[in-house]
Design a protein around this motif. Sequence first.
Motif, PDB file in Angstrom:
ATOM      1  N   GLY A   1      -3.706 -10.708   5.074  1.00  0.00           N
ATOM      2  CA  GLY A   1      -4.198 -10.817   3.683  1.00  0.00           C
ATOM      3  C   GLY A   1      -3.609  -9.818   2.642  1.00  0.00           C
ATOM      4  N   THR A   2      -2.431  -9.310   3.156  1.00  0.00           N
ATOM      5  CA  THR A   2      -1.905  -8.248   2.236  1.00  0.00           C
ATOM      6  C   THR A   2      -0.586  -8.485   1.370  1.00  0.00           C
ATOM      7  OG1 THR A   2      -0.602  -7.545   4.176  1.00  0.00           O
ATOM      8  CG2 THR A   2      -2.638  -6.272   3.761  1.00  0.00           C
ATOM      9  N   PRO A   3      -0.884  -8.407   0.199  1.00  0.00           N
ATOM     10  CA  PRO A   3      -0.039  -8.561  -0.629  1.00  0.00           C
ATOM     11  C   PRO A   3       1.413  -7.689  -0.385  1.00  0.00           C
ATOM     12  CG  PRO A   3      -1.822  -8.260  -2.198  1.00  0.00           C
ATOM     13  CD  PRO A   3      -2.068  -7.800  -0.537  1.00  0.00           C
TER      14      PRO A   3
ATOM     15  N   ARG B   1       6.835   1.418   4.102  1.00  0.00           N
ATOM     16  CA  ARG B   1       5.445   1.749   3.994  1.00  0.00           C
ATOM     17  C   ARG B   1       4.420   0.906   3.553  1.00  0.00           C
ATOM     18  NH1 ARG B   1       6.575   7.030   0.955  1.00  0.00           N
ATOM     19  NH2 ARG B   1       8.306   6.893   2.235  1.00  0.00           N
ATOM     20  N   ILE B   2       3.124   1.039   3.814  1.00  0.00           N
ATOM     21  CA  ILE B   2       2.174   0.449   3.469  1.00  0.00           C
ATOM     22  C   ILE B   2       1.272   1.160   2.798  1.00  0.00           C
ATOM     23  CG2 ILE B   2       0.083  -0.928   4.130  1.00  0.00           C
ATOM     24  CD1 ILE B   2       1.632  -1.692   6.785  1.00  0.00           C
ATOM     25  N   HIS B   3       0.781   0.825   1.497  1.00  0.00           N
ATOM     26  CA  HIS B   3      -0.230   1.691   0.799  1.00  0.00           C
ATOM     27  C   HIS B   3      -1.375   0.754   0.554  1.00  0.00           C
ATOM     28  CE1 HIS B   3       2.727   4.907  -0.752  1.00  0.00           C
ATOM     29  NE2 HIS B   3       3.634   3.780  -0.713  1.00  0.00           N
ATOM     30  N   ARG B   4      -2.448   1.546   0.515  1.00  0.00           N
ATOM     31  CA  ARG B   4      -3.746   1.393   0.239  1.00  0.00           C
ATOM     32  C   ARG B   4      -3.992   0.921  -0.996  1.00  0.00           C
ATOM     33  NH1 ARG B   4      -8.500   2.898   3.270  1.00  0.00           N
ATOM     34  NH2 ARG B   4      -9.290   3.229   1.247  1.00  0.00           N
ATOM     35  N   PRO B   5      -5.167   0.320  -1.314  1.00  0.00           N
ATOM     36  CA  PRO B   5      -5.538  -0.040  -2.783  1.00  0.00           C
ATOM     37  C   PRO B   5      -5.497   1.247  -3.563  1.00  0.00           C
ATOM     38  CG  PRO B   5      -6.828  -1.732  -1.219  1.00  0.00           C
ATOM     39  CD  PRO B   5      -6.216  -0.420  -0.338  1.00  0.00           C
TER      40      PRO B   5
ATOM     41  N   HIS C   1       3.468   0.112  10.972  1.00  0.00           N
ATOM     42  CA  HIS C   1       2.449  -0.775  10.973  1.00  0.00           C
ATOM     43  C   HIS C   1       1.211  -0.076  10.752  1.00  0.00           C
ATOM     44  CE1 HIS C   1       1.316   0.717  15.026  1.00  0.00           C
ATOM     45  NE2 HIS C   1       2.465   0.980  15.166  1.00  0.00           N
ATOM     46  N   ALA C   2       0.175  -0.741  10.360  1.00  0.00           N
ATOM     47  CA  ALA C   2      -1.140  -0.237  10.047  1.00  0.00           C
ATOM     48  C   ALA C   2      -2.212  -1.154  10.154  1.00  0.00           C
ATOM     49  CB  ALA C   2      -1.195   0.186   8.611  1.00  0.00           C
ATOM     50  N   GLY C   3      -3.531  -0.898  10.396  1.00  0.00           N
ATOM     51  CA  GLY C   3      -4.545  -1.715  10.504  1.00  0.00           C
ATOM     52  C   GLY C   3      -5.037  -1.404   8.961  1.00  0.00           C
ATOM     53  N   ILE C   4      -5.890  -2.802   8.881  1.00  0.00           N
ATOM     54  CA  ILE C   4      -6.329  -2.957   7.351  1.00  0.00           C
ATOM     55  C   ILE C   4      -7.654  -3.362   7.349  1.00  0.00           C
ATOM     56  CG2 ILE C   4      -6.094  -4.580   5.212  1.00  0.00           C
ATOM     57  CD1 ILE C   4      -3.420  -3.461   5.394  1.00  0.00           C
TER      58      ILE C   4
END
Length: 341
Positions: free
Chosen positions: A156-158, A228-232, A250-253
């Motif tokens: 569910g992540t853009p 990388r992955i960024h939070r909202p 990787h990261a948990g969301i």
Amino acid sequence: MAKTVDLIAEAARGGAAIIAFPEVWIPGSPHFLWLGPVAGQVPFVGRCHANALTVDGPEPTAIRRAARSHGITVALGYSEKSYGSLHISRTVIASDGSVLLHRRKLKPTHVERALFGEVTAATSRSSTPPGAARRSPPRRARPAAQRVRPVRAGRGTPHRLPALLRPRRDFAHQLSAEANTAATQVYAIEGGSFVLMATQVISPAGIDLFATTDEQRRLLSAGGGCSRIHRPDSRMITKELDEGEEGLVHAGIDLDAIVIAKNAYDPAGHHARPDATYLVHHREPRRAVVPGDRGNLLLAGGFGRRVRCRYGRSARKRQRTGRAGCPQALRSDPGPGAAAA
């Protein structure tokens, strides 16, 4: 192709629900576009066409099978071949192998326009490509010389799939890791979403392929990776890899973070002012050739205005004599793309 399928399997074994690949992961970023005149690009153009994919071809079919087999959603960036043209495309494949989204980049960036075509709004919208359910035996494409890195995260992540070309920072800083990371953080804040930023890494072997002169080597350097992955709220939630290292980050969301972020700032919701400004996105197909009425000229302005001018005999005469102006029947009216401000 084999590497793509292997990475999908590796991400699934690690518990990922979605894996995102960078822009033009297949066949790889065309670094040669930055390094010299058009005449020197010709040998690479044929290879780019030969290794581009078609949406209903055997390669996308093999990737859909891999997504279904491993129960993982795949966001794939690739060069799409349509007749004699190439497009920068992205397809999102669900964990059951169905196509959730297929779109082409509206406007290729800078020198990309020498290789990739622009598209109309209709071909940039979410759609299921023809033949998406077709089954074909897999076929291996020739591997690209440059290295590319995927990124994975929760469902569910853009995602954002920038192609970070690796020219010198003093040459095109807006394509650097620093500039693109800043842009990605803005996307996260304005979209109130987790953003997967999948970037490319160019290896020494890639430089040897594309750069044959000292001047070309000065313009291109190895590395460039910053997946990388960024939070909202724009914070990065993945470990930082070396810019020359290939790997999965990787990261948990926690999707509740989206609600919290939008409570403070939701540009599409309570923070919007559609009474003052709004955006119009044309979704209807546009044709290159349309029939027109005799004696009428319809100009489609880039600012959402249509100007209709009826040319009478006297007006045509004035044009022939070089006099400026349009006939008295000239009028302008807001078109479907008009914006209030």
